[in-house]
Design an enzyme around this catalytic site. Structure first.
Site, mmCIF file in Angstrom:
data_model
loop_
_atom_site.group_PDB
_atom_site.id
_atom_site.type_symbol
_atom_site.label_atom_id
_atom_site.label_comp_id
_atom_site.label_asym_id
_atom_site.label_seq_id
_atom_site.Cartn_x
_atom_site.Cartn_y
_atom_site.Cartn_z
ATOM 1 N N ASP A 1 0.867 -0.958 -0.043
ATOM 2 C CA ASP A 1 -0.042 -0.050 0.034
ATOM 3 C C ASP A 1 0.938 1.317 0.105
ATOM 4 O O ASP A 1 1.558 1.387 0.902
ATOM 5 C CB ASP A 1 -0.814 0.179 1.135
ATOM 6 C CG ASP A 1 -1.990 1.148 1.184
ATOM 7 O OD1 ASP A 1 -1.124 2.319 0.755
ATOM 8 O OD2 ASP A 1 -2.974 1.031 1.653
ATOM 9 N N HIS A 2 1.165 1.774 -1.081
ATOM 10 C CA HIS A 2 2.256 2.749 -1.282
ATOM 11 C C HIS A 2 2.134 4.059 -0.259
ATOM 12 O O HIS A 2 2.969 4.596 -0.162
ATOM 13 C CB HIS A 2 2.453 3.416 -2.619
ATOM 14 C CG HIS A 2 1.440 4.299 -3.117
ATOM 15 N ND1 HIS A 2 0.248 3.782 -3.538
ATOM 16 C CD2 HIS A 2 1.599 5.663 -3.312
ATOM 17 C CE1 HIS A 2 -0.438 5.062 -3.949
ATOM 18 N NE2 HIS A 2 0.380 6.052 -3.830
ATOM 19 N N HIS B 1 -5.771 2.883 1.015
ATOM 20 C CA HIS B 1 -4.919 3.978 1.759
ATOM 21 C C HIS B 1 -5.471 4.758 2.764
ATOM 22 O O HIS B 1 -4.951 4.995 3.676
ATOM 23 C CB HIS B 1 -4.641 5.150 0.365
ATOM 24 C CG HIS B 1 -4.247 4.440 -0.801
ATOM 25 N ND1 HIS B 1 -3.288 3.312 -0.577
ATOM 26 C CD2 HIS B 1 -4.443 4.683 -1.791
ATOM 27 C CE1 HIS B 1 -3.142 3.012 -1.900
ATOM 28 N NE2 HIS B 1 -3.485 3.794 -2.986
HETATM 29 C C1 BG6 Z 1 -3.529 4.815 -6.342
HETATM 30 C C2 BG6 Z 1 -5.020 4.761 -6.828
HETATM 31 O O1 BG6 Z 1 -3.389 3.673 -5.548
HETATM 32 O O2 BG6 Z 1 -3.613 6.037 -5.557
HETATM 33 C C3 BG6 Z 1 -5.176 5.998 -7.745
HETATM 34 O O3 BG6 Z 1 -5.408 3.619 -7.636
HETATM 35 C C4 BG6 Z 1 -4.805 7.244 -6.931
HETATM 36 O O4 BG6 Z 1 -6.468 6.019 -8.249
HETATM 37 C C5 BG6 Z 1 -3.558 6.915 -6.199
HETATM 38 O O5 BG6 Z 1 -4.842 8.500 -7.918
HETATM 39 C C6 BG6 Z 1 -3.035 8.203 -5.279
HETATM 40 O O6 BG6 Z 1 -1.918 8.168 -5.076
HETATM 41 P P1 BG6 Z 1 -0.979 9.399 -4.764
HETATM 42 O O7 BG6 Z 1 0.201 8.947 -4.124
HETATM 43 O O8 BG6 Z 1 -0.914 10.280 -6.272
HETATM 44 O O9 BG6 Z 1 -1.610 10.296 -3.828
#
Ligand code: BG6
Length: 494
Positions: free
Chosen positions: A176-177, A239
């Protein structure tokens, strides 16, 4: 750290282009890739090594924080090789096994990164196992699984059962980045390295918590995936619920992976489940129509490429949750996310209760405002504390002031979450990856909502692109004086 071979499945795709290659390059810049580490980019396209190098250069040039450094890129390029193969064709796996067997320069520790369609995760792992590619005789074997892990509780469970036939939990790195973002990790530091707020961090002092992720961007070229997912699965199940666990968890016994994950999962398991007849009261969904973002006209969701004309997929989702434990009983947590919103912003906003007695009410027209703690995740990383002070002058007038700590020095650009996470895989550190029970508990939270929404396919409310989402979502709040924190400017919102 021992060297490893990073095999990226789906290396010609978008994730590899915008995240993985640039992250590995930045690890090279920082000198963090262990000597001897190799990267095998794998995809269906017939790329030559030269083509891979050209593509990698373009990917990195577009994302390198300080521009592409030729000397560093030369070192990075020397690690790269291309393996053409179609994951759905059985022959590919023995060919990959043969590549390992015939080239001793590939370290025996191997990390397989699944930058591929979620529907293929199970089959690919099964095939890797059948061809002894998960055999750990000559080093560790790890598999990195992108989200979404399953489509709902049942499919997540089925995927887990399948993976467990071939892998041990220590080999599975569910990404989960958000957990790799420096500012998200700062939530833990803020809470557990400072004693000041801890006595206040509970139901006695906190009125409610808001977690917002808003984006300017629309669905872009991702409708194939997104239309089947929607904002609840795409952002909230993963997230935003992870952010919630960090805000709400008890202090862990240590910062070790298992201790941390034990506390996070307890939060998810304590979330009160939403019965089907409360779904409307506790959630809201909507879809963007056309509008303007930063002056530019933008399309409606239904006009985006590959979106079915009658789609009722939500691009905005909001929900109210209660955590039924001693610390949080009765405190609502409001989660909200949307595409094509007014601003790009990820913020945790914590609203404290009003003072028990309004001493200064008679001397001013407006009611006292509550204190807020605001944790900015992106684009700005900050910690703000809003307090009430007396205005200069004879009259007893008060106003809001903000104690403001910018968490990033000057213009130093943030490192990308994937850099930390890709390195953690090499180290074998799972603290920033999801354990299966966390994924399962998160599905349990959103599943009842998704089930109700899946039955209501006739209509979805809309909001104009470039707005803060539908006004009606305010009905989730318990009191009239509560509202979404849309702007960080204390003068414009309470
Ligand atoms: C991803 C989603 O996991 O996270 C995207 O699939 C979203 O739809 C993105 O835009 C948001 O990540 P960040 O790091 O740009 O806030």
């Amino acid at each position: 750290m021992e060297p490893c071979t990073y095999v990226i499945f789906g290396a010609t795709g978008n994730l590899s282009k915008i995240k993985l290659m640039p992250a590995l390059y930045h690890l090279e810049v920082a000198g963090l890739l262990p000597e001897g580490t190799k990267i095998i980019a794998s995809g269906r396209r017939a790329w030559t090594l030269e083509k891979l190098h050209q593509e990698a250069r373009a990917m990195i040039r577009a994302k390198a924080r300080n521009g592409l450094d030729e000397a560093v890129f030369a070192r990075f390029q020397a690690r790269l090789s291309y393996f053409q193969g179609d994951l759905s064709v059985a022959d590919m796996y023995p060919a990959l096994a043969a590549l390992f067997a015939s080239h001793s320069e590939y370290p025996g520790n191997v990390a397989f990164y699944m930058a591929i369609r979620p529907a293929d995760f199970g089959t690919v792992v099964e095939n890797l196992s059948t061809h002894q590619l998960l055999d750990e005789t000559h080093g560790w074997r790890r598999v990195i699984i992108e989200k979404p892990f399953g489509y709902d509780l049942e499919s997540a469970h089925a995927l887990q059962q399948r993976l467990m036939r071939y892998l041990r939990e220590e080999q599975i790195f569910r990404i989960d980045h958000y957990l790799g973002k420096g500012t998200v990790r700062n939530v833990q530091v803020f809470r557990f390295a400072n004693v000041m707020l801890e006595p206040l961090w509970n139901r006695n002092y906190i009125d409610h918590v808001q977690i917002t992720h808003s984006e300017n961007l629309g669905v872009g070229s991702r409708a194939d995936y997104y239309d089947g997912a929607g904002a609840m699965r795409d952002m909230i199940q993963s997230h935003l619920l992870q952010l919630l666990t960090l805000v709400a968890m008890e202090p862990p016994a240590s910062m070790e992976a298992e201790a941390l994950r034990n506390e996070k999962v307890k939060v998810l398991q304590s979330i009160r489940s939403i019965p089907s007849d409360a779904v409307h009261a506790q959630t809201y969904r909507a879809q963007y129509t056309s509008g303007r973002i930063q002056g530019e006209k933008t399309k409606a969701y239904l006009d985006e490429d590959n979106v079915p004309p009658c789609s009722v997929t939500e691009t905005y989702a909001a929900m109210k949750l209660y955590i039924d434990n001693w610390r949080w009983a009765g405190v609502p947590f409001y989660l909200r996310t949307g595409k094509r919103m007014a601003e790009n912003q990820s913020v945790v906003s914590i609203c404290f209760k009003a003072p028990p007695k309004q001493f200064f009410r008679t001397s001013q027209l407006q009611k006292m405002r509550p204190n807020w703690v605001l944790l900015g995740i992106q684009p700005c990383a900050y910690l703000k504390l809003e307090m009430t002070v007396k205005e200069p002058g004879m009259e007893m007038h008060t106003r809001q002031t903000t104690l403001d700590a910018n968490l990033r020095e000057g213009d130093v650009p943030a490192t990308d979450a994937y850099e930390d996470l890709l390195l953690d895989v090499i180290k074998g550190d799972q603290s920033l990856f999801l354990r299966y029970d966390e994924v399962e508990a998160a599905w349990r939270v959103v599943d009842p909502v998704l089930r109700v929404w899946a039955m209501e396919r006739d209509y979805i409310p809309t909001y104009p692109a470039g707005s803060w989402g539908p006004e009606e979502s305010r009905r989730l709040f318990e009191r009239e004086d509560q509202n979404w924190r849309d702007s960080m400017n204390p003068a414009t919102k309470n």
